[in-house]
Each structure stands twice: as C-alpha cells, then as structure tokens.
Design a protein around this motif. Structure first.
Motif: not given
Length: 210
Positions: A88-108
């Motif tokens: 969960s904390a590194r869902f968006s890969g390298e350089g992951a942060n809350d905003q990027k993780n949320n964006e990836k989840l919404l994209e999926r």
C-alpha cells in the motif's frame, strides 16, 4: 515507573494515532526517533501484514531491549485481488507518496462502478517483549473506494476510503471519529485486552466513559 514501549514506526500520523488510543495505559510511549533509532531501517519484505509487523517489532525490541510495538497496515480492494495490500505505501512504485498512490488506485478503478468498489483497511499490530513473548492482533474496517479524494484530514488512502455508516471518507470524518472506528482502533482494542492479561495493563476508569 512507567514501562517503556517503543513504536516501530517513523510515520508521525500513525504514531500519533497509536499514542492517542493507548494513552489510557501506563506506558512511557516513545517513537523510534525519541528512542534514538533514527537510522534503523527495517526492510518490510514479508508477504503478509503479520510477517511485516512482527519483523519490525522484533528488530526494535532487540536494539532497545524494551517492549516494541509495530503496526503494518494497508488497503485491500476486492476487485483488485486485495491489492495494494502489503504494498500500500509503495503502490505507485519508486518515489511513491500518498498523492501518487491515490492516483494509481483511481486509475486502476477507473471503469469500476460504485457497487464493485468494496475494500477494507487492515491493521496488524505486533508486540515483542524482551523476555520472548510475542503478540499479534488484527483489525479491519470495511468500506468503499470513492471516485475522487475528499477531505483534508488523515493520510494515505483516507481521502478515498468511504465509511458507509457515515457516508464520508476517513479524511472527512477527522481523527476523533476515525480513531474510534478505524482498522487500527479495532486492532488496538484487541491489543488492550491482550495487555491486561500479559503485562497487567490497567485502563483509567474514565476510559469507559468517554
């Protein structure tokens, strides 16, 4: 003299939540920084929340020789086969942060209708004692994943996680309500019962009247 308990986390939000919920116990609760463990970095390579939380608790206990508490938590989404899970904390890969993780989840979940967006927050809290005793407890909070971030409180996926009973996200509800109904709150409730048995932890009498 209070017993020292070190929280095996550098996440300030998580530390504040745990301190608040365990404030009724007779512990001198320290963060890793307060315990002088600024440079300790535990690799969370377990396949389950249980493995990761106990690994962190063990590592901190061995270094400090104090009771150590570790939490491993994350979001599981049914239609994504319980991803992001332990990642969960590194869902968006390298350089992951809350905003990027949320964006990836919404994209999926872009084409997924609301009735298929079920998920749950999971928190597993582990305690490691210098005498070798170990305890792990699990708490879960079920909800739905929204279509856009809402609310200014909390952290992580809180702006997307809708609690059906309130019709609002964790980030809209705020800390006071969240700390009563969250996955971490439920895990800590179970931990309170374990502590009463293991270390004779005693809640303040007014705890039950709040």
């Amino acid at each position: 003299m209070k017993n020292k308990l070190v929280i095996a986390s550098k996440n300030k939000h998580k530390i504040e939540e745990i301190k608040d919920i365990l404030s009724a116990f007779n512990f001198n609760i320290l963060s890793m920084d307060e315990a002088g463990l600024t440079n300790l970095d535990v690799v969370e390579d377990g396949e389950t929340f249980e493995e990761n939380s106990m690994k962190k608790a063990d590592a901190v206990m061995m270094v400090t020789n104090c009771i150590a508490l570790a939490d491993d938590s994350g979001l599981e989404v049914d239609i994504l086969d319980n991803q992001p899970g332990v990642y969960s904390a590194r869902f968006s890969g390298e350089g992951a942060n809350d905003q990027k993780n949320n964006e990836k989840l919404l994209e999926r979940l872009q084409e997924v209708p609301m009735d298929k967006r079920q998920g749950r927050f999971v928190s597993v809290i582990s305690l490691a004692f210098p005498d070798g005793r170990k305890v792990s407890v699990r708490g879960e909070c079920s909800g739905m994943i929204g279509f856009e971030p809402k609310g200014d409180h909390g952290f992580g996926y809180d702006p997307l996680f809708i609690v059906p009973e309130y019709g609002k996200t964790f980030a809209e509800l705020g800390e006071e309500i969240k700390n009563k109904i969250s996955h971490r709150a439920k895990a800590l409730e179970k931990l309170q019962e374990e502590l009463k048995q293991i270390v004779g932890g005693k809640l303040r009498e007014d705890r039950n009247h709040q």
